[in-house]
Design an enzyme around this catalytic site. Sequence first.
Site, short mmCIF file in Angstrom:
data_model
loop_
_atom_site.label_atom_id
_atom_site.label_comp_id
_atom_site.label_asym_id
_atom_site.label_seq_id
_atom_site.Cartn_x
_atom_site.Cartn_y
_atom_site.Cartn_z
N LYS A 9 -5.82 46.83 26.84
CA LYS A 9 -5.93 48.61 27.42
C LYS A 9 -4.38 48.25 27.83
CE LYS A 9 -10.62 48.07 28.25
NZ LYS A 9 -12.00 48.84 28.68
N HIS A 96 -12.47 53.73 20.45
CA HIS A 96 -13.95 53.30 21.89
C HIS A 96 -13.37 54.35 22.35
CE1 HIS A 96 -12.93 50.79 25.58
NE2 HIS A 96 -12.72 50.40 24.68
N GLU A 168 -20.77 48.20 22.55
CA GLU A 168 -19.83 48.67 23.93
C GLU A 168 -20.85 50.20 24.77
OE1 GLU A 168 -16.02 46.45 24.17
OE2 GLU A 168 -15.90 48.71 24.00
P1 PGA Z 1 -14.34 45.33 30.01
O1 PGA Z 1 -14.14 46.83 28.97
O2 PGA Z 1 -14.77 44.14 29.79
O3 PGA Z 1 -13.43 45.83 31.34
O4 PGA Z 1 -15.93 46.48 30.89
C1 PGA Z 1 -14.68 46.67 27.63
C2 PGA Z 1 -13.78 47.15 26.50
O5 PGA Z 1 -13.72 48.52 27.44
O6 PGA Z 1 -13.44 47.03 26.15
#
Ligand code: PGA
Length: 251
Positions: A9, A96, A168
């Site tokens: 990120k 995403h 997700e």
């Molecule tokens: P996270 O994020 O593991 O911090 O929940 C997953 C993602 O956004 O791909």
Amino acid sequence: MKTIIGNWKMHLNTSESSLLVSRIVDHTKPTDSVEVVLCPSAQAIYPVKKELDSLKATSKFRLGIQNVYFVDEGAYTGEISAEQVKDLVDYAIVGHSERRIHFGERDEEIAKKVSACLRASITPVLCVGERLDDRHEGHSEQVVRDQLNVDLSEITAAEAGKTLIAYEPIWAIGTGEFADPEEVKKMADVIKETCEDLFDKTGKDVSVLYGGSVDGDNAKPYLDLDNIDGLLVGGSSVNYEQFSKIVELAH
Ligand code: PGA
């Protein structure tokens, strides 16, 4: 084979990213049965690649970008196209939920991004998933089906076979709440069925990953699911101890 993708990120500057990759190389052992993909923020991709080269680890790790624009080239200030990074990365995260929520990305645009990646021979990692409200209203499956129907509308069956789909659920991202593995299994079936409806037999073989608050303590039950081909890891991917534990569990 399992694929473990780390989505860093908007974390870490260039030197911190190089340091993290050197720690990951020291502690993580990708093998023929586990592919490890690192997705630093865009400015750090090249330095991370250089660091992997200098550690002679280039062949062991793949790199990915967190977003691409769908036009190959032109006057689009601030954007990066798949075409521009095809010599740097093998994967691109597309659609995403953070892009959908904070940058208003719509499915029609995401469909073009999926297609642009494939045009550049980059594997798209298409993210789909429902919001908490959808879940409470019992609409999770329909939301994911609707996303897939549009997001995959600009590609052929052969291209679909080269696409990864990451389930997700939005309520599980960055929240510490993670989905019940049985629910993930059900949703992976829904994703495969939808792809089969869209692309006949090829669709059934599409690879499905799970993402949402995965860490070294909860990863195993997802990796044990026979219809889950890997994990998309956010927060835990910038912690080399957690990340290497997840990769270890995937063996
Ligand atoms: P996270 O994020 O593991 O911090 O929940 C997953 C993602 O956004 O791909």
